[in-house]
Design a protein around this motif. Structure first.
Motif, short mmCIF file in Angstrom:
data_model
loop_
_atom_site.label_atom_id
_atom_site.label_comp_id
_atom_site.label_asym_id
_atom_site.label_seq_id
_atom_site.Cartn_x
_atom_site.Cartn_y
_atom_site.Cartn_z
N GLY A 151 -21.79 43.88 18.74
CA GLY A 151 -21.52 42.91 19.56
C GLY A 151 -20.07 42.66 19.26
N ASN A 152 -19.70 41.32 18.89
CA ASN A 152 -18.19 40.86 18.92
C ASN A 152 -17.49 41.14 17.82
N THR A 153 -18.25 41.87 16.61
CA THR A 153 -17.98 41.90 15.29
C THR A 153 -16.48 42.80 15.48
N ARG A 154 -16.45 43.79 16.11
CA ARG A 154 -15.27 44.28 16.25
C ARG A 154 -13.90 43.69 16.61
N TYR A 155 -14.12 42.72 17.76
CA TYR A 155 -12.97 41.75 18.12
C TYR A 155 -12.83 40.89 17.06
N ILE A 156 -13.59 40.33 16.27
CA ILE A 156 -13.30 39.40 15.22
C ILE A 156 -12.63 40.00 13.95
N GLU A 206 -5.69 33.19 10.74
CA GLU A 206 -6.14 31.78 10.87
C GLU A 206 -6.95 31.55 11.85
N GLU A 207 -6.68 32.25 12.96
CA GLU A 207 -7.28 32.23 14.12
C GLU A 207 -8.75 32.66 14.16
N ALA A 208 -9.07 33.71 13.45
CA ALA A 208 -10.33 34.31 13.06
C ALA A 208 -11.16 33.22 12.32
N LEU A 209 -10.64 32.75 11.27
CA LEU A 209 -11.44 31.61 10.60
C LEU A 209 -11.85 30.49 11.36
#
Length: 247
Positions: free
Chosen positions: A223-228, A237-240
């Motif tokens: 899913g979106n784990t690659r993006y995160i 900071e944005e990821a957190l």
């Protein structure tokens, strides 16, 4: 890897991600053994898994783990794939009194230490096969911590361990591959405490695992784990913030 004609252990295989992985492997023509702590749920799962075998036990229990290993050695000598999926999670505020130590102890034991113990006990059996694999199920929170504090820490530990184990086995045996499955939020009863209904279907995780095994892709970003993951590198900071939304 060949995804047919294997003998596969899946811990926590009676529900959620583990059950969908068991379904996928069973459909592909493998011999599957699932573990679970609840006999009724285990029996219900086995009704939907033709030819599969169930083992009632708690992977965090040393006695149950010893019993499981003995059964596998005696009845399933061709065991060549282990999927470490069983998990424990609590949602609590670490900034407030919440029995944090007891919860953290349970999560670290189940999600990390029990995996280390089981892998160590099964490695001789896996090394005896011509082709073998260990699949450690972590999470996107192994890379960027989320709302489940110690769950995130335990998966981060498992992520680090998986990388170290992969290197060690490549240098020693060669035939035991180590895969890491990293799902995002998945719609299961396990994730209900963090609005799991917003997550992807568990069957999608199983499909991605099968595809990655066939291609020998060792880190499986579902899913979106690659993006995160990529966001955590470019903007930590944005990821957190993304992983820890304000309630």
């Amino acid at each position: 890897m060949d995804i047919t004609n294997n003998t596969i252990l899946i811990t926590g295989g009676s529900a959620g991600i583990g059950f969908e992985i068991a379904k996928a492997f069973t459909a592909a023509g493998n011999k599957v053994i699932i573990t679970g702590r609840d006999q009724q749920r285990l029996d219900e799962a086995l009704l939907q898994l033709p030819g599969a075998t169930g083992f009632k036990g708690d992977i965090s229990s040393e006695a149950d783990t010893e019993a499981l290993v003995a059964v596998l050695l005696k009845d399933f000598p061709t065991l060549n794939i282990v999927v470490n999926n069983a998990g424990q999670a609590y949602k609590y505020n670490i900034a407030e009194p919440s029995n944090a130590f007891e919860k953290a102890q349970d999560e670290m034991l189940t999600n990390y230490l029990a995996v280390v113990r089981l892998n160590e006990k099964l490695l001789p059996q896996l090394k005896a096969q011509s082709s073998a694999a260990i699949v450690n199920v972590t999470s996107i929170v192994a890379l960027v911590p989320g709302q489940l504090t110690t769950y995130s820490a335990s998966k981060a530990a498992l992520h680090s361990y998986s990388q170290s184990l992969r290197i060690a086995l490549e240098r020693s045996s060669g035939q035991v591959k180590v895969f890491e499955l990293m799902p995002p939020l998945v719609n299961t009863s396990f994730s209900a405490i963090i609005n799991g209904h917003n997550g992807i279907p568990a069957a999608e995780v199983a499909t991605d695992l099968i595809t990655a095994l066939e291609k020998d892709e060792y880190e499986i970003h579902v899913g979106n784990t690659r993006y995160i993951y990529e966001l955590s590198l470019s903007s930590p900071e944005e990821a957190l913030t993304l992983m820890n939304p304000v309630a």
